[in-house]
Each structure stands twice: as structure tokens, then as C-alpha cells.
Design a protein around this motif. Structure first.
Motif, PDB file in Angstrom:
ATOM      1  N   TYR A  30      -7.573  -1.542   4.393  1.00 33.64           N
ATOM      2  CA  TYR A  30      -8.493  -0.434   4.127  1.00 33.64           C
ATOM      3  C   TYR A  30      -7.942   0.915   4.576  1.00 33.64           C
ATOM      4  CZ  TYR A  30     -11.809  -4.214   3.335  1.00 33.64           C
ATOM      5  OH  TYR A  30     -12.426  -5.344   2.858  1.00 33.64           O
ATOM      6  N   SER A  31      -6.679   0.953   4.943  1.00 35.46           N
ATOM      7  CA  SER A  31      -6.056   2.202   5.362  1.00 35.46           C
ATOM      8  C   SER A  31      -5.447   2.911   4.156  1.00 35.46           C
ATOM      9  CB  SER A  31      -4.976   1.934   6.407  1.00 35.46           C
ATOM     10  OG  SER A  31      -4.226   3.103   6.657  1.00 35.46           O
ATOM     11  N   VAL A  32      -5.594   4.231   4.122  1.00 32.02           N
ATOM     12  CA  VAL A  32      -4.974   5.010   3.049  1.00 32.02           C
ATOM     13  C   VAL A  32      -3.467   4.843   3.074  1.00 32.02           C
ATOM     14  CG1 VAL A  32      -4.593   7.351   2.174  1.00 32.02           C
ATOM     15  CG2 VAL A  32      -6.847   6.697   3.018  1.00 32.02           C
ATOM     16  N   ASP A  33      -2.901   4.687   4.283  1.00 38.68           N
ATOM     17  CA  ASP A  33      -1.447   4.558   4.411  1.00 38.68           C
ATOM     18  C   ASP A  33      -0.918   3.298   3.742  1.00 38.68           C
ATOM     19  OD1 ASP A  33      -0.521   6.860   6.112  1.00 38.68           O
ATOM     20  OD2 ASP A  33      -2.101   6.081   7.386  1.00 38.68           O
ATOM     21  N   SER A  34      -1.736   2.252   3.645  1.00 35.52           N
ATOM     22  CA  SER A  34      -1.275   1.024   2.996  1.00 35.52           C
ATOM     23  C   SER A  34      -1.037   1.252   1.504  1.00 35.52           C
ATOM     24  CB  SER A  34      -2.288  -0.110   3.199  1.00 35.52           C
ATOM     25  OG  SER A  34      -3.487   0.137   2.498  1.00 35.52           O
ATOM     26  N   TYR A  35      -1.753   2.198   0.905  1.00 36.15           N
ATOM     27  CA  TYR A  35      -1.528   2.518  -0.504  1.00 36.15           C
ATOM     28  C   TYR A  35      -0.256   3.356  -0.667  1.00 36.15           C
ATOM     29  CZ  TYR A  35      -6.244   0.798  -1.287  1.00 36.15           C
ATOM     30  OH  TYR A  35      -7.361  -0.001  -1.335  1.00 36.15           O
ATOM     31  N   ARG A  36       0.023   4.191   0.332  1.00 35.65           N
ATOM     32  CA  ARG A  36       1.238   5.011   0.273  1.00 35.65           C
ATOM     33  C   ARG A  36       2.491   4.156   0.342  1.00 35.65           C
ATOM     34  NH1 ARG A  36      -1.328   9.109   4.631  1.00 35.65           N
ATOM     35  NH2 ARG A  36      -2.595  10.391   3.226  1.00 35.65           N
ATOM     36  N   LEU A  37       2.399   3.024   1.047  1.00 30.52           N
ATOM     37  CA  LEU A  37       3.567   2.149   1.173  1.00 30.52           C
ATOM     38  C   LEU A  37       4.028   1.620  -0.175  1.00 30.52           C
ATOM     39  CD1 LEU A  37       2.819  -0.092   4.308  1.00 30.52           C
ATOM     40  CD2 LEU A  37       4.188   1.984   4.187  1.00 30.52           C
ATOM     41  N   LYS A  38       3.093   1.548  -1.115  1.00 33.26           N
ATOM     42  CA  LYS A  38       3.403   0.951  -2.409  1.00 33.26           C
ATOM     43  C   LYS A  38       4.090   1.941  -3.351  1.00 33.26           C
ATOM     44  CE  LYS A  38      -0.660  -2.021  -1.904  1.00 33.26           C
ATOM     45  NZ  LYS A  38      -1.990  -2.383  -2.391  1.00 33.26           N
ATOM     46  N   THR A  39       4.361   3.144  -2.851  1.00 32.70           N
ATOM     47  CA  THR A  39       4.982   4.158  -3.712  1.00 32.70           C
ATOM     48  C   THR A  39       6.488   4.207  -3.511  1.00 32.70           C
ATOM     49  OG1 THR A  39       4.397   5.837  -2.054  1.00 32.70           O
ATOM     50  CG2 THR A  39       2.867   5.523  -3.892  1.00 32.70           C
ATOM     51  N   MET A  40       6.990   5.213  -2.782  1.00 31.70           N
ATOM     52  CA  MET A  40       8.428   5.439  -2.749  1.00 31.70           C
ATOM     53  C   MET A  40       9.049   5.142  -1.388  1.00 31.70           C
ATOM     54  SD  MET A  40       8.699   6.250  -5.847  1.00 31.70           S
ATOM     55  CE  MET A  40      10.440   6.649  -5.913  1.00 31.70           C
ATOM     56  N   ASN A  41      10.280   4.662  -1.415  1.00 35.91           N
ATOM     57  CA  ASN A  41      11.117   4.485  -0.239  1.00 35.91           C
ATOM     58  C   ASN A  41      12.556   4.775  -0.672  1.00 35.91           C
ATOM     59  OD1 ASN A  41      12.501   1.821  -0.986  1.00 35.91           O
ATOM     60  ND2 ASN A  41      10.344   1.253  -1.152  1.00 35.91           N
ATOM     61  N   PRO A  42      13.509   4.874   0.246  1.00 35.51           N
ATOM     62  CA  PRO A  42      14.880   5.218  -0.169  1.00 35.51           C
ATOM     63  C   PRO A  42      15.479   4.284  -1.215  1.00 35.51           C
ATOM     64  CG  PRO A  42      14.645   5.494   2.194  1.00 35.51           C
ATOM     65  CD  PRO A  42      13.368   4.857   1.722  1.00 35.51           C
ATOM     66  N   VAL A  43      15.151   2.994  -1.132  1.00 34.60           N
ATOM     67  CA  VAL A  43      15.752   2.033  -2.060  1.00 34.60           C
ATOM     68  C   VAL A  43      15.244   2.254  -3.482  1.00 34.60           C
ATOM     69  CG1 VAL A  43      16.144  -0.402  -2.563  1.00 34.60           C
ATOM     70  CG2 VAL A  43      15.932   0.357  -0.183  1.00 34.60           C
ATOM     71  N   ASN A  44      13.909   2.251  -3.656  1.00 40.46           N
ATOM     72  CA  ASN A  44      13.425   2.405  -5.026  1.00 40.46           C
ATOM     73  C   ASN A  44      13.522   3.851  -5.520  1.00 40.46           C
ATOM     74  OD1 ASN A  44      11.159   3.614  -3.835  1.00 40.46           O
ATOM     75  ND2 ASN A  44       9.848   1.817  -4.111  1.00 40.46           N
ATOM     76  N   SER A  45      13.648   4.821  -4.603  1.00 37.02           N
ATOM     77  CA  SER A  45      13.881   6.203  -5.030  1.00 37.02           C
ATOM     78  C   SER A  45      15.252   6.340  -5.670  1.00 37.02           C
ATOM     79  CB  SER A  45      13.759   7.152  -3.839  1.00 37.02           C
ATOM     80  OG  SER A  45      12.432   7.233  -3.380  1.00 37.02           O
ATOM     81  N   ALA A  46      16.260   5.730  -5.045  1.00 37.41           N
ATOM     82  CA  ALA A  46      17.610   5.757  -5.630  1.00 37.41           C
ATOM     83  C   ALA A  46      17.631   5.003  -6.952  1.00 37.41           C
ATOM     84  CB  ALA A  46      18.609   5.152  -4.648  1.00 37.41           C
ATOM     85  N   ARG A  47      16.881   3.905  -7.021  1.00 33.57           N
ATOM     86  CA  ARG A  47      16.822   3.123  -8.260  1.00 33.57           C
ATOM     87  C   ARG A  47      16.153   3.923  -9.374  1.00 33.57           C
ATOM     88  NH1 ARG A  47      13.998  -1.578  -6.665  1.00 33.57           N
ATOM     89  NH2 ARG A  47      12.030  -0.603  -7.252  1.00 33.57           N
ATOM     90  N   GLU A  48      15.055   4.612  -9.052  1.00 29.48           N
ATOM     91  CA  GLU A  48      14.370   5.413 -10.065  1.00 29.48           C
ATOM     92  C   GLU A  48      15.232   6.583 -10.522  1.00 29.48           C
ATOM     93  OE1 GLU A  48       9.941   7.198 -10.771  1.00 29.48           O
ATOM     94  OE2 GLU A  48      10.933   7.751  -8.907  1.00 29.48           O
ATOM     95  N   LEU A  49      15.934   7.215  -9.578  1.00 23.71           N
ATOM     96  CA  LEU A  49      16.818   8.328  -9.944  1.00 23.71           C
ATOM     97  C   LEU A  49      17.881   7.854 -10.927  1.00 23.71           C
ATOM     98  CD1 LEU A  49      17.817  11.222  -9.577  1.00 23.71           C
ATOM     99  CD2 LEU A  49      19.095  10.445  -7.564  1.00 23.71           C
ATOM    100  N   TYR A  50      18.510   6.741 -10.625  1.00 23.98           N
ATOM    101  CA  TYR A  50      19.519   6.174 -11.522  1.00 23.98           C
ATOM    102  C   TYR A  50      18.915   5.831 -12.886  1.00 23.98           C
ATOM    103  CZ  TYR A  50      21.924   2.179 -13.626  1.00 23.98           C
ATOM    104  OH  TYR A  50      22.487   1.297 -14.505  1.00 23.98           O
ATOM    105  N   SER A  51      17.714   5.217 -12.864  1.00 25.73           N
ATOM    106  CA  SER A  51      17.090   4.767 -14.105  1.00 25.73           C
ATOM    107  C   SER A  51      16.675   5.932 -14.996  1.00 25.73           C
ATOM    108  CB  SER A  51      15.870   3.894 -13.774  1.00 25.73           C
ATOM    109  OG  SER A  51      15.186   3.502 -14.939  1.00 25.73           O
TER     110      SER A  51
END
Length: 253
Positions: A30-51
Motif C-alpha cells: 500500500y506504499s506509493v514507493d512500491s509502485y515507483r519500483l515498477k518503473t525505472m532502474n539503471p538496468v532497464n533504463s539502459a535497455r530502453e535507451l538501446y531499444s
């Protein structure tokens, strides 16, 4: 922000308390921060940039926004990067002033994709382990040292990216919360189970090989009138009697 009201902070250092408070809040359902975790991190940010930069139909604005966000997210965890990852990040950041919202083409713009791809491959294989090494050093080896200015904020950002990367790898919010309740905060203050042992156990579980299990569900409320119409399968789950599963309870002879 969610707070564990049963948390006993007496046996922990300031850094360890902060780590536990962050973990609990960030993985609480029920924490707002738990929803933020499902967004961006260094790994998937680099993957999205490449994609995105590999897509011929991606707009200039999309490329600009993805590049800007990726560099920001990746840079937030640079303290745990190795020399090669820092070098790749430095190359990306050197392009920042040349990439505009209405023009993403410049002399070396063709290098964005291979650099982002290389950085993604590096982070995919290293980032979670690097976070664990950083947390072990900060919370165990240097856990009792005074907190430096800005250190807790940097730690919070890293914990968030670490948990987000675990979710991206296949963990669930529920499993991460259960790690807190069942390992990190269980039997707090037990002298034979100090914080460093809890943290070590947590990391060993996170690093363990994925295993497959057979799962059996017990169904109740089945009687002679519903037995005839009960389906053989619900979704992808087959319902049948066998060595591992019995749909109907045994009947007296």
C-alpha cells in the motif's frame, strides 16, 4: 510512507535502521514507493535507451526524453559501477549537450545505440551483485561509522534501484516483503542472529539458482452434485486425480 510499528531499532546502527525502514516502505503493497519500483532502474533504463534509439520510427522527442531520463537514472547509481561501466556512462553523458528535443542527430549520434547496448549488458550481469557488495560494505563493514552528509539519500536511491532491478529480474513485491518479515526483521535483537547474518542469508537466497516445483492445490466443497460438472481444467491449471493431486476427498467404503 509506510512504517513498521513493530520494528525494534535498539539493536541496529543508524545506517542499518535506515536500510530496514527503506526496504519495508518500498515493498509494502500500500506504499506509493512500491509502485515507483515498477518503473525505472539503471538496468532497464539502459535497455530502453538501446531499444528506443534502435527504432527507425521513434520520434525525435521520444529519443530525447528517453535519453535524458536514462542518463539521470543510470547516473544515480554510479557509485557502485566498475571502471568499464563508468566509462560507458561518461560517453553517454558527453552527448547530453548535443541531443535536443527537436534534433537528436549529431556527428557521433550513431554511437548511442552500441554504447547503450554495451552498458545494458554490463549492468544486466553486474548491477545486482554490485548493489549487494555496496550494501555489505556500508551496512556491515562500515555500519557503525558516522553517517556522512548526503549518504542516506544516496543509499535510499540505491536501495530503490536495487529493489527495482530485482523486480525486473522476476521477483515480486510480495516476495520482497516476505524477505523483510521472514529474514530481516524476524526475531529482532536475537544475539545469535545479528544483522550481518540476516543480510548474508538474504543475499544468498537472492543469488540462488531458479528451481522448478510441483504445486498442488486442495479444493474443498466438491460433492456428488457438482462432481459431474466440475471442469477438467481452469485456465492453464489441469484438475485431475493423481499422485500429486486429488480433486475429490476419499469417500467411506
Amino acid at each position: 510512507m509506510r512504517v513498521d510499528l513493530k520494528f525494534n531499532s535498539a539493536s541496529y546502527s543508524e545506517k542499518q535502521r535506515f536500510f530496514l525502514e527503506c526496504w519495508y516502505n518500498m515493498v509494502h503493497q500500500y506504499s506509493v514507493d512500491s509502485y515507483r519500483l515498477k518503473t525505472m532502474n539503471p538496468v532497464n533504463s539502459a535497455r530502453e535507451l538501446y531499444s528506443v534509439w534502435s527504432m527507425s520510427h521513434a520520434s525525435k522527442e521520444d529519443k530525447f526524453l528517453v535519453f535524458k531520463e536514462a542518463v539521470e537514472v543510470i547516473s544515480a547509481s554510479k557509485d557502485v559501477f566498475d571502471a568499464q561501466e563508468l566509462r560507458l556512462l561518461h560517453h553517454l553523458k558527453s552527448f547530453s549537450s548535443k541531443i535536443k528535443k527537436d534534433n537528436v542527430e549529431f556527428d557521433n549520434s550513431s554511437l548511442v545505440v552500441p554504447i547503450a547496448s554495451s552498458l545494458y549488458k554490463q549492468l544486466e550481469g553486474n548491477f545486482i551483485t554490485q548493489c549487494q557488495e555496496y550494501l555489505t560494505k556500508t551496512l556491515v563493514e562500515n555500519g557503525d561509522e558516522p553517517t556522512e552528509e548526503g549518504e542516506l539519500q544516496s543509499m535510499k536511491s540505491l536501495i530503490s534501484n536495487f529493489l527495482s532491478a530485482l523486480l525486473d529480474r522476476g521477483s515480486s513485491i510480495e516476495s520482497l516483503f516476505n524477505f523483510y518479515k521472514g529474514i530481516l526483521a524476524k526475531d529482532q535483537g536475537a544475539p545469535d542472529y545479528p544483522f550481518e547474518k540476516r543480510l548474508g542469508l538474504l543475499f544468498r537466497i537472492l543469488n540462488s539458482d531458479i528451481q522448478e516445483f510441483k504445486v498442488a492445490f486442495a479444493l474443498y466443497g466438491i460433492n456428488s452434485s457438482t462432481e459431474r460438472v466440475f471442469p477438467d481444467q481452469i485456465g492453464i491449471l489441469p484438475l485431475k486425480q493423481g499422485d500429486y493431486f486429488s480433486l475429490f476427498p476419499p469417500r467411506p467404503v
